[in-house]
Design a protein around this motif. Structure first.
Motif, PDB file in Angstrom:
ATOM      1  N   ARG A  27       1.091  -1.206  -0.039  1.00 34.21           N
ATOM      2  CA  ARG A  27      -0.215  -0.034  -0.019  1.00 34.21           C
ATOM      3  C   ARG A  27       0.759   1.198   0.326  1.00 34.21           C
ATOM      4  O   ARG A  27       0.543   1.809  -0.495  1.00 34.21           O
ATOM      5  CB  ARG A  27      -0.719  -0.097   0.822  1.00 34.21           C
ATOM      6  N   GLY A  31       0.141   4.482  -2.799  1.00 34.82           N
ATOM      7  CA  GLY A  31       0.616   5.653  -2.472  1.00 34.82           C
ATOM      8  C   GLY A  31       1.579   6.710  -3.025  1.00 34.82           C
ATOM      9  O   GLY A  31       0.963   7.360  -3.483  1.00 34.82           O
ATOM     10  N   GLU A  35      -0.936   6.467  -6.670  1.00 33.33           N
ATOM     11  CA  GLU A  35      -1.844   8.033  -6.550  1.00 33.33           C
ATOM     12  C   GLU A  35      -1.479   8.402  -6.755  1.00 33.33           C
ATOM     13  O   GLU A  35      -2.051  10.038  -7.630  1.00 33.33           O
ATOM     14  CB  GLU A  35      -2.425   7.638  -5.042  1.00 33.33           C
ATOM     15  N   GLY A  42      -9.473   8.404  -8.315  1.00 32.12           N
ATOM     16  CA  GLY A  42      -9.639   8.889  -6.946  1.00 32.12           C
ATOM     17  C   GLY A  42     -10.144   8.022  -6.526  1.00 32.12           C
ATOM     18  O   GLY A  42      -9.759   6.386  -5.381  1.00 32.12           O
ATOM     19  N   GLU A  43     -11.466   7.057  -7.655  1.00 31.49           N
ATOM     20  CA  GLU A  43     -12.458   6.182  -7.025  1.00 31.49           C
ATOM     21  C   GLU A  43     -12.008   4.437  -7.407  1.00 31.49           C
ATOM     22  O   GLU A  43     -11.903   3.633  -6.900  1.00 31.49           O
ATOM     23  CB  GLU A  43     -13.620   6.558  -7.647  1.00 31.49           C
ATOM     24  N   ARG A  44     -10.967   4.624  -8.528  1.00 29.18           N
ATOM     25  CA  ARG A  44     -10.286   3.550  -9.156  1.00 29.18           C
ATOM     26  C   ARG A  44      -8.981   3.415  -8.510  1.00 29.18           C
ATOM     27  O   ARG A  44      -8.885   1.663  -7.277  1.00 29.18           O
ATOM     28  CB  ARG A  44      -9.661   3.933 -10.342  1.00 29.18           C
ATOM     29  N   TYR A  45      -8.514   4.654  -7.130  1.00 26.72           N
ATOM     30  CA  TYR A  45      -7.462   3.913  -6.721  1.00 26.72           C
ATOM     31  C   TYR A  45      -7.820   3.286  -4.820  1.00 26.72           C
ATOM     32  O   TYR A  45      -7.335   2.707  -4.769  1.00 26.72           O
ATOM     33  CB  TYR A  45      -6.527   5.614  -6.144  1.00 26.72           C
ATOM     34  N   ARG A  46      -9.181   3.994  -4.688  1.00 24.45           N
ATOM     35  CA  ARG A  46      -9.453   3.214  -3.550  1.00 24.45           C
ATOM     36  C   ARG A  46     -10.178   1.361  -3.627  1.00 24.45           C
ATOM     37  O   ARG A  46      -9.735   0.490  -2.946  1.00 24.45           O
ATOM     38  CB  ARG A  46     -10.684   3.921  -2.924  1.00 24.45           C
ATOM     39  N   GLU A  47     -10.041   1.273  -4.696  1.00 25.98           N
ATOM     40  CA  GLU A  47     -10.355   0.129  -5.342  1.00 25.98           C
ATOM     41  C   GLU A  47      -9.164  -0.604  -5.641  1.00 25.98           C
ATOM     42  O   GLU A  47      -9.188  -2.421  -4.497  1.00 25.98           O
ATOM     43  CB  GLU A  47     -11.131  -0.053  -6.659  1.00 25.98           C
ATOM     44  N   TYR A  49      -7.035  -0.031  -3.387  1.00 28.67           N
ATOM     45  CA  TYR A  49      -6.026   0.698  -2.790  1.00 28.67           C
ATOM     46  C   TYR A  49      -5.995  -0.753  -2.113  1.00 28.67           C
ATOM     47  O   TYR A  49      -5.508  -2.440  -0.850  1.00 28.67           O
ATOM     48  CB  TYR A  49      -5.944   1.558  -1.877  1.00 28.67           C
ATOM     49  N   GLU A  50      -7.843  -0.963  -2.107  1.00 24.38           N
ATOM     50  CA  GLU A  50      -8.710  -2.109  -0.791  1.00 24.38           C
ATOM     51  C   GLU A  50      -8.178  -3.221  -1.018  1.00 24.38           C
ATOM     52  O   GLU A  50      -8.319  -4.635  -0.433  1.00 24.38           O
ATOM     53  CB  GLU A  50     -10.138  -1.783  -1.128  1.00 24.38           C
TER      54      GLU A  50
END
Length: 271
Positions: A27, A31, A35, A42-47, A49-50
């Motif tokens: 992670r 970042g 990112e 931002g939405e795709r990055y969060r996917e 990342y999770e």
């Protein structure tokens, strides 16, 4: 017009990102690299990342490095194993160079190469050193692949003795690799081509043997390296079986982890 072009470009970039196995990155690097690029929403990055593995989130910064590629003083051809001994200004780092047939010892604090072990002609000359370990008195033990022996040097790199021979009997070796010392001063040896781990006294006296060839619990296929855990158990890099096994100090099976593959927690010939 420019906004539409940028939107299409971002869509293309996100499509390419989706084809990459970014879940294998920690992670921290997601970042830093993904990112920070600004090319992923931002939405795709969060996917991403999770879905990233949390198993590799511990990162280490490089404080200093030793040596460089070459055959000169303080240089390496192929570093196999390292060992550290001492404190403060007296701390030493031993590096087994199997390609150049020597062990280089560095002062950890200054980075200076303080001696070259095993390259001089004589009974202590090395051919293909593999593993290194210091005992409690600062004597250096080196596993010698070609000679199927363990060489011992004093703290200044002077040859002291050697023991072992080619064979499968007690105290004999066939391609010894990784070395480690227990808290009680016993030497643990990954006897690779005999598919076992041997425990010896500091003078080479046989104490016990662990494992045999196979894939079952407590069995090995070309063990590469060993490490003694704080509780006295012994971790073994079971190279041919693509796993790490943990044995009790007496040789009983405790647990294993890993399997063959390139996914998280899997290995390709761990050394």
């Amino acid at each position: 017009a420019n906004g539409g072009a940028m939107g299409r470009m971002r869509g293309e970039v996100e499509g390419m990102v989706g084809m990459l196995d970014l879940g294998r990155l920690s992670r921290r690097y997601l970042g830093d690299v993904v990112e920070g690029s600004g090319l992923v929403s931002g939405e795709r990055y969060r996917e991403i990342y999770e879905g990233a593995s949390e198993g590799y989130d511990r990162e280490f910064d490089v404080e200093r490095s030793f040596g460089s590629r070459g055959s000169g003083a303080g240089q390496f051809g192929h570093v196999r194993h390292v060992a550290v001994h001492g404190e403060g200004a007296a701390r030493r780092l031993a590096c087994a160079d199997s390609y150049l047939g020597r062990v280089l010892i560095f002062n950890v604090e200054s980075g200076e190469c303080v001696c070259d072990v095993g390259s001089s002609e004589g009974p202590g000359k090395l051919s293909q050193p593999m593993g290194v370990a210091y005992n409690g008195r600062g004597q250096l033990y080196v596993s010698e692949w070609d000679h199927h022996q363990i060489f011992v040097y004093d703290g200044d790199g002077a040859f002291m003795r050697k023991f072992g021979s080619l064979g499968s009997g007690h105290g004999q070796f066939n391609g010894p690799r990784g070395l480690a010392f227990t808290a009680g001063g016993e030497l643990v040896v990954a006897d690779s081509l005999n598919h076992r781990v041997q425990v010896l006294g500091e003078d080479g006296t046989f104490v016990r043997s662990m494992g045999s060839f196979g894939q079952g619990e407590g069995m090995f296929h070309s063990p590469y390296d060993v490490a003694v855990c704080p509780d006295g158990s012994i971790a073994v890099a079971d190279g041919g079986n693509c796993r790490v096994q943990v044995l009790s100090g007496e040789g009983g099976f405790v647990r294993s982890f890993g399997s063959e593959g390139d996914g998280p927690g899997q290995f390709r010939n761990p050394v």
